[in-house]
Design a protein around this motif. Sequence first.
Motif, PDB file in Angstrom:
ATOM      1  N   PHE A 144     -45.065 -47.413   4.905  1.00 49.29           N
ATOM      2  CA  PHE A 144     -43.713 -47.022   5.303  1.00 49.29           C
ATOM      3  C   PHE A 144     -43.337 -45.608   4.860  1.00 49.29           C
ATOM      4  O   PHE A 144     -42.165 -45.287   4.712  1.00 49.29           O
ATOM      5  CB  PHE A 144     -42.692 -48.023   4.715  1.00 49.29           C
ATOM      6  N   TYR A 145     -44.331 -44.759   4.661  1.00 51.31           N
ATOM      7  CA  TYR A 145     -44.066 -43.391   4.188  1.00 51.31           C
ATOM      8  C   TYR A 145     -43.056 -42.645   5.061  1.00 51.31           C
ATOM      9  O   TYR A 145     -42.300 -41.821   4.568  1.00 51.31           O
ATOM     10  CB  TYR A 145     -45.351 -42.583   4.109  1.00 51.31           C
ATOM     11  N   GLU A 146     -43.033 -42.919   6.358  1.00 47.53           N
ATOM     12  CA  GLU A 146     -42.132 -42.188   7.259  1.00 47.53           C
ATOM     13  C   GLU A 146     -40.650 -42.439   6.933  1.00 47.53           C
ATOM     14  O   GLU A 146     -39.783 -41.678   7.351  1.00 47.53           O
ATOM     15  CB  GLU A 146     -42.417 -42.518   8.722  1.00 47.53           C
ATOM     16  N   GLU A 147     -40.351 -43.487   6.176  1.00 46.92           N
ATOM     17  CA  GLU A 147     -38.967 -43.797   5.804  1.00 46.92           C
ATOM     18  C   GLU A 147     -38.523 -43.099   4.513  1.00 46.92           C
ATOM     19  O   GLU A 147     -37.355 -43.193   4.140  1.00 46.92           O
ATOM     20  CB  GLU A 147     -38.799 -45.309   5.639  1.00 46.92           C
ATOM     21  N   TYR A 148     -39.445 -42.428   3.852  1.00 46.76           N
ATOM     22  CA  TYR A 148     -39.175 -41.814   2.557  1.00 46.76           C
ATOM     23  C   TYR A 148     -39.390 -40.305   2.623  1.00 46.76           C
ATOM     24  O   TYR A 148     -40.239 -39.822   3.364  1.00 46.76           O
ATOM     25  CB  TYR A 148     -40.111 -42.394   1.486  1.00 46.76           C
ATOM     26  N   SER A 149     -38.645 -39.574   1.807  1.00 52.91           N
ATOM     27  CA  SER A 149     -38.867 -38.133   1.695  1.00 52.91           C
ATOM     28  C   SER A 149     -40.083 -37.898   0.795  1.00 52.91           C
ATOM     29  O   SER A 149     -40.517 -38.789   0.050  1.00 52.91           O
ATOM     30  CB  SER A 149     -37.644 -37.446   1.079  1.00 52.91           C
ATOM     31  N   VAL A 150     -40.613 -36.693   0.833  1.00 53.35           N
ATOM     32  CA  VAL A 150     -41.746 -36.337  -0.022  1.00 53.35           C
ATOM     33  C   VAL A 150     -41.349 -36.511  -1.493  1.00 53.35           C
ATOM     34  O   VAL A 150     -42.123 -37.026  -2.301  1.00 53.35           O
ATOM     35  CB  VAL A 150     -42.214 -34.887   0.265  1.00 53.35           C
ATOM     36  N   GLN A 151     -40.147 -36.099  -1.836  1.00 53.56           N
ATOM     37  CA  GLN A 151     -39.656 -36.218  -3.205  1.00 53.56           C
ATOM     38  C   GLN A 151     -39.585 -37.687  -3.637  1.00 53.56           C
ATOM     39  O   GLN A 151     -39.983 -38.033  -4.754  1.00 53.56           O
ATOM     40  CB  GLN A 151     -38.284 -35.571  -3.315  1.00 53.56           C
ATOM     41  N   GLU A 152     -39.101 -38.562  -2.768  1.00 53.74           N
ATOM     42  CA  GLU A 152     -39.007 -39.989  -3.099  1.00 53.74           C
ATOM     43  C   GLU A 152     -40.393 -40.602  -3.282  1.00 53.74           C
ATOM     44  O   GLU A 152     -40.605 -41.396  -4.202  1.00 53.74           O
ATOM     45  CB  GLU A 152     -38.235 -40.729  -2.008  1.00 53.74           C
ATOM     46  N   ILE A 153     -41.335 -40.232  -2.431  1.00 49.04           N
ATOM     47  CA  ILE A 153     -42.701 -40.750  -2.536  1.00 49.04           C
ATOM     48  C   ILE A 153     -43.322 -40.333  -3.864  1.00 49.04           C
ATOM     49  O   ILE A 153     -43.917 -41.158  -4.572  1.00 49.04           O
ATOM     50  CB  ILE A 153     -43.562 -40.277  -1.343  1.00 49.04           C
ATOM     51  N   LYS A 154     -43.183 -39.069  -4.232  1.00 41.61           N
ATOM     52  CA  LYS A 154     -43.742 -38.583  -5.504  1.00 41.61           C
ATOM     53  C   LYS A 154     -43.083 -39.287  -6.686  1.00 41.61           C
ATOM     54  O   LYS A 154     -43.747 -39.686  -7.643  1.00 41.61           O
ATOM     55  CB  LYS A 154     -43.551 -37.072  -5.625  1.00 41.61           C
ATOM     56  N   PHE A 155     -41.776 -39.433  -6.624  1.00 47.77           N
ATOM     57  CA  PHE A 155     -41.038 -40.095  -7.695  1.00 47.77           C
ATOM     58  C   PHE A 155     -41.535 -41.527  -7.892  1.00 47.77           C
ATOM     59  O   PHE A 155     -41.826 -41.952  -9.018  1.00 47.77           O
ATOM     60  CB  PHE A 155     -39.540 -40.079  -7.384  1.00 47.77           C
ATOM     61  N   LEU A 156     -41.618 -42.285  -6.795  1.00 51.08           N
ATOM     62  CA  LEU A 156     -42.050 -43.681  -6.894  1.00 51.08           C
ATOM     63  C   LEU A 156     -43.493 -43.786  -7.385  1.00 51.08           C
ATOM     64  O   LEU A 156     -43.814 -44.673  -8.186  1.00 51.08           O
ATOM     65  CB  LEU A 156     -41.892 -44.379  -5.535  1.00 51.08           C
ATOM     66  N   ASP A 157     -44.344 -42.893  -6.927  1.00 47.03           N
ATOM     67  CA  ASP A 157     -45.748 -42.904  -7.356  1.00 47.03           C
ATOM     68  C   ASP A 157     -45.859 -42.664  -8.861  1.00 47.03           C
ATOM     69  O   ASP A 157     -46.566 -43.390  -9.566  1.00 47.03           O
ATOM     70  CB  ASP A 157     -46.529 -41.843  -6.577  1.00 47.03           C
ATOM     71  N   MET A 158     -45.149 -41.668  -9.360  1.00 47.64           N
ATOM     72  CA  MET A 158     -45.194 -41.358 -10.795  1.00 47.64           C
ATOM     73  C   MET A 158     -44.580 -42.482 -11.622  1.00 47.64           C
ATOM     74  O   MET A 158     -45.113 -42.843 -12.676  1.00 47.64           O
ATOM     75  CB  MET A 158     -44.486 -40.031 -11.064  1.00 47.64           C
TER      76      MET A 158
END
Length: 128
Positions: free
Chosen positions: A104-118
Amino acid sequence: MILKEMWQRIVYRRLEKKFSSQKVPFYLSDYDLWIVSTDWAVEMGNLNYIATEFLNSPIKKVHKNTIGLLYHYKDGSIVDHEHCFEDIIADLINSPERFSIFDFYEEYSVQEIKFLDMLQKKLLIFRS
């Protein structure tokens, strides 16, 4: 716990009756929640959820497709969603081993994806 849930249901039922004609989102400061009456129910919750329900209510619908703030994720093999990013963070904290947004990456911003991953990586360090 059971008494608290019963009390909440009683309060929510009273609010549903009182605000059944509230067609525009309205903030209830005493309860710290938003409320709106849609064609299908009186909805209560955070602002993102209520704005989405209001937008998708068929009353003079301004668009053809369902739209709103939705963040899908998987908890193991189960697909679920939230209406605000803060709830996604809570779901990740509650279940870092099974949480995934990969599909579901298309629903998230790059910043949100990095934040959740970390955040997930750090949580998993403390869980091992």
